[in-house]
Motif scaffolding. Sequence first.
Motif, short mmCIF file in Angstrom:
data_model
loop_
_atom_site.label_atom_id
_atom_site.label_comp_id
_atom_site.label_asym_id
_atom_site.label_seq_id
_atom_site.Cartn_x
_atom_site.Cartn_y
_atom_site.Cartn_z
N LYS A 42 74.35 38.65 -80.27
CA LYS A 42 73.26 38.81 -81.24
C LYS A 42 73.71 39.04 -82.45
N ILE A 43 74.35 40.19 -82.48
CA ILE A 43 74.68 40.88 -83.79
C ILE A 43 75.85 39.81 -84.57
N ALA A 44 76.76 39.14 -83.74
CA ALA A 44 77.49 38.17 -84.32
C ALA A 44 76.85 36.91 -85.08
N ASP A 45 75.65 36.51 -84.27
CA ASP A 45 74.83 35.24 -84.68
C ASP A 45 74.44 35.68 -86.08
N TRP A 46 73.67 37.08 -86.12
CA TRP A 46 73.13 37.47 -87.29
C TRP A 46 73.99 37.60 -88.39
N ILE A 47 75.27 38.58 -88.24
CA ILE A 47 76.09 38.59 -89.40
C ILE A 47 76.91 37.19 -89.88
N PHE A 48 76.92 36.29 -88.91
CA PHE A 48 77.65 35.13 -89.11
C PHE A 48 76.77 34.18 -90.41
N ASN A 49 75.42 34.57 -90.23
CA ASN A 49 74.46 33.59 -91.20
C ASN A 49 74.11 34.51 -92.40
N ASN A 50 74.59 35.89 -92.19
CA ASN A 50 73.94 36.60 -93.27
C ASN A 50 75.03 37.42 -94.13
N ILE A 51 76.02 37.45 -93.79
CA ILE A 51 77.01 38.36 -94.08
C ILE A 51 78.48 37.51 -94.50
N ALA A 52 79.04 37.62 -95.76
CA ALA A 52 80.32 37.41 -96.01
C ALA A 52 81.50 38.13 -95.39
N GLY A 53 82.78 37.50 -95.42
CA GLY A 53 83.81 38.21 -94.72
C GLY A 53 84.54 37.48 -94.07
N THR A 54 85.73 37.88 -93.63
CA THR A 54 86.52 37.08 -92.64
C THR A 54 86.26 37.22 -91.43
N GLY A 55 86.67 36.44 -90.39
CA GLY A 55 86.51 36.66 -89.18
C GLY A 55 86.93 38.17 -88.60
N THR A 56 87.89 38.44 -89.11
CA THR A 56 88.62 39.74 -88.55
C THR A 56 87.71 40.93 -89.04
N GLN A 57 87.45 40.73 -90.23
CA GLN A 57 86.46 41.74 -90.82
C GLN A 57 85.07 41.87 -89.96
N LEU A 58 84.38 40.73 -90.02
CA LEU A 58 83.37 40.64 -89.06
C LEU A 58 83.45 41.21 -87.56
#
Length: 327
Positions: free
Chosen positions: A49-65
């Motif tokens: 759920k968090i991954a889905d939200w931050i992928f669509n709303n937060i910039a950053g590399t995959g490692t950072q996320l």
Amino acid sequence: MIGIENLLNRYKIPYDKNNIIKVFTHNSFSDTNNNSRYVFYGQFAIKGKIADWIFNNIAGTGTQLQHFIGNVTSQKRLETYFDKWKISKVRIAENSKLENQKHIFVYAVLGYIFENATKNQIEKFIFNELIKTADHLLPQNYKHKNRWDQFIFLSKLHLLCKPKLTSTVDENKINHVTIFVNNEAYATHNSISYKYAKKKCVNDAIKKLLIFIEDKLNKDATHIANQENKKQEKELAIIQAKAEKQAKHLERTEKHQDKMTERRRIAKIEAELQDKKRKQAKQAVKEKTSKKGKDTIYRTYTSEEIAAMSASKRRNLQDKGIIPKGI
């Protein structure tokens, strides 16, 4: 459990008290009627759920996320929600230490929420309870120092790539500045000044991107629903404000009417008293006049009669008001 009920009510998530009891029942307390399934769902669904939200709303590399999710869902951080959400009256075996099981109950709460909440309710819950409270853990890979840095951030967030800026100078010493996104020219500007050309090019790129974002939002069902909800809330607030204003006006009117009614009542009483006094005075004069006659002391005396009276009789008649004083 009062705290959890308030939490669920805050996001309008439906709940059943019997299931809430189950959420707070550890498997050490009961082998069958416990929260193990909710714990499983919460433990493995929260990251998705968090991954889905931050992928669509937060910039950053995959490692950072990935690091961000790890920090947000760490056991130490989950234990803080146990106290924040005021979880109490849990059912756990005496030989099990609650201090080591706090995150388990938090997972159970999350599992229950993910099972019963709608998509919009889950998004609001994740943002307010998990993301917003951990903004200091967000990837810090951008700096909003200038417009170009801002465009880089927005491009990563909405176009999913980092833009490139190129500059060439022709034989007339004109600077040609171009911004490329996904290897395609996104904006360009020409000027004899490189600084001015870059500034105008970046501004044009930002304007174009903002139009793209706005169009995307206007087509997004969630955004449309949110805008409609805001519109309805605004209209409702206006109606409520008018109703409150009308209620205050009616209250003031009623108070004024009550005040004026009381004034009229007091004025009426005073008028009645004055009228009563007037009538009494009139009646006294009438009675006094009716007593006058030839054979009574209440008659008209001539000046000769008054002069012939004794001093005591004259004073007696003067005290009764039959003859004037000072004669």
